[in-house]
Design a protein around this motif. Structure first.
Motif, PDB file in Angstrom:
ATOM      1  N   HIS A  24       0.829  -1.209   0.000  1.00 24.94           N
ATOM      2  CA  HIS A  24       0.000   0.000   0.000  1.00 24.94           C
ATOM      3  C   HIS A  24       0.867   1.265   0.000  1.00 24.94           C
ATOM      4  CE1 HIS A  24      -3.164   2.795   0.726  1.00 24.94           C
ATOM      5  NE2 HIS A  24      -2.671   3.147   1.898  1.00 24.94           N
ATOM      6  N   GLY A  51      -9.755  -4.395   2.320  1.00 25.21           N
ATOM      7  CA  GLY A  51     -10.252  -3.039   2.538  1.00 25.21           C
ATOM      8  C   GLY A  51      -9.437  -2.301   3.583  1.00 25.21           C
ATOM      9  N   GLY A  54      -6.063  -0.857   2.030  1.00 24.64           N
ATOM     10  CA  GLY A  54      -6.039   0.064   0.889  1.00 24.64           C
ATOM     11  C   GLY A  54      -6.025  -0.603  -0.475  1.00 24.64           C
ATOM     12  N   THR A  56      -7.520  -1.695  -3.888  1.00 26.29           N
ATOM     13  CA  THR A  56      -8.648  -1.156  -4.652  1.00 26.29           C
ATOM     14  C   THR A  56      -9.356  -2.244  -5.454  1.00 26.29           C
ATOM     15  OG1 THR A  56      -7.089  -0.518  -6.347  1.00 26.29           O
ATOM     16  CG2 THR A  56      -7.786   1.212  -4.840  1.00 26.29           C
ATOM     17  N   THR A 167     -10.597   1.085   2.029  1.00 26.75           N
ATOM     18  CA  THR A 167     -11.207   1.058   0.696  1.00 26.75           C
ATOM     19  C   THR A 167     -12.332   0.024   0.671  1.00 26.75           C
ATOM     20  OG1 THR A 167      -9.437  -0.474   0.150  1.00 26.75           O
ATOM     21  CG2 THR A 167      -9.198   1.765  -0.654  1.00 26.75           C
ATOM     22  N   ARG A 168     -13.148   0.090  -0.368  1.00 25.96           N
ATOM     23  CA  ARG A 168     -14.136  -0.974  -0.619  1.00 25.96           C
ATOM     24  C   ARG A 168     -13.709  -1.619  -1.933  1.00 25.96           C
ATOM     25  NH1 ARG A 168     -19.131  -0.399   2.045  1.00 25.96           N
ATOM     26  NH2 ARG A 168     -20.235  -1.325   0.308  1.00 25.96           N
TER      27      ARG A 168
END
Ligand SMILES: Cc1cc2nc3c(=O)[nH]c(=O)nc-3n(C[C@H](O)[C@H](O)[C@H](O)COP(=O)(O)OP(=O)(O)OC[C@H]3O[C@@H](n4cnc5c(N)ncnc54)[C@H](O)[C@@H]3O)c2cc1C
Length: 318
Positions: A24, A51, A54, A56, A167-168
């Motif tokens: 990340h 998630g 980080g 994506t 993140t999702r």
């Protein structure tokens, strides 16, 4: 353009959160997206980690043949994945399995491979990779200028840290064709792997040549039992046939990160420490006060292990 961490098999190996932490940071520094490819059944575990660190994009390759982590199958799946996704940097959490897969994948893709990395940053012409060399005795800095690189990360010196902004991850199924893959090696006698794994143990008691004999090594097992932990050892005593290789801790053995690591009659060679220096607390018992192990240990007992360990077993059982 993306950075991709590669995982496979039935479960996510220890050290993956640390590898994701490095990945990340590199993605933030380079501006490249961070993807994570999971080839096999470990996806539910991966979802939660991705998630937090980080990621994506979570790329999933589902095929029952991948669950066992057979090398030719995993290499074929990852090579086909790379043809589709064209990542710039392929990162591996350098487990025993990754030592087999990463160089072979690099060979298949005809790109360079750098193993034993502990730091990766961007540089003018590409990447700068700090790694150990010569069995862990030396640190080197490589300047990588190839457009695509495969890098194995030793995670013992990295502390897992969640990304500032979770993140999702977008989850995507990646199709590969593994019907033509034939495993060229058949494992006829695998080390016993049932039960808990050293890599996941919270307490490890490990012994070395200083114990003098396989018979005295029984003390290590007894102390591990009394502390509710697992036992392991140095390569020296694996080579001498005292214990099986699946119990070896170190560069060419298991990479562990327990809360407590008790090293008994172990000198503290860099190759051994590569497998245990991430322990939160190391306790050393060695009769040589100048032994290297004391550079890493928080607590030390300078004494004959054969005198001290029986006392520790009694105390632990009391
Ligand atoms: C490429 C490569 C990879 C390697 N990979 C690994 C690896 O994965 N894991 C690994 O462990 N090694 C590995 N090694 C080997 C490593 O370099 C060391 O040789 C090994 O770790 C030494 O094992 P030891 O500490 O048990 O034995 P020794 O080096 O013989 O040390 C024994 C220690 O016990 C102490 N001692 C003696 N008697 C007593 C007593 N009665 N009570 C208390 N203390 C006592 C001595 O002071 C000494 O410090 C590798 C080497 C190479 C070159």
């Amino acid at each position: 353009m993306s950075i991709v961490l590669c995982s496979w098999g039935r479960s996510i190996e220890g050290g993956t959160a640390e590898a994701l932490t490095l990945a990340h940071r590199l993605s933030v520094e380079s501006g490249m997206a961070l993807r994570w490819v999971v080839a096999g059944a470990a996806v539910p575990e991966a979802d939660a980690l991705a998630g937090r660190h980080g990621v994506t994009g979570l790329d999933v390759i589902s095929d029952p043949r991948l669950d066992a982590g057979a090398p030719d199958t995993v290499v074929a799946a990852l090579a086909q994945y790379c043809q589709q996704v064209q990542p710039r940097t392929l990162l591996f959490n350098q487990t025993a399995g990754a030592r087999l897969i990463a160089p072979r994948l690099a060979g298949r893709l005809r790109v360079p491979v750098t193993m034993n990395a502990f730091a990766v940053t961007t540089a003018d012409q590409g990447l700068q990779v700090s790694a150990t060399a010569f069995g862990g005795d030396t640190n080197v800095v490589y300047a990588l200028s190839a457009p695509v690189n495969v890098i194995g990360i030793v995670t013992t010196g990295i502390t897992a840290q969640a990304a500032a902004v979770p993140t999702r991850p977008e989850r995507r199924a990646v199709a590969v064709d593994l019907t033509q893959v034939e495993e060229r090696f058949t494992v006829t006698s695998a080390p016993r792997t049932e039960g808990p794994r050293l890599e996941d143990a919270e307490v490890i008691v490990a012994g070395g040549r200083g114990l003098g004999s396989a018979q005295s090594f029984e003390l290590v097992k007894q102390l591990a039992d009394a502390l509710g932990g697992m036992w392991g050892g140095s390569r020296a005593i694996v080579d001498d046939g005292w214990i099986e290789s699946s119990r070896q801790v170190g560069l060419t053995g298991k990479i562990t990160r327990p809360a407590l690591y008790v090293a008994i009659g172990i000198s503290g060679a860099s190759q051994h420490m590569a497998g245990c220096s991430a322990a939160r607390v190391i306790v050393a018992i060695n009769k040589d006060r100048d032994a290297s192990i004391y550079r890493y240990a928080r607590y030390g007992i300078v004494a004959d292990a054969l005198e001290v360990v029986p006392e520790l077993i009694k105390a632990a059982k009391a």
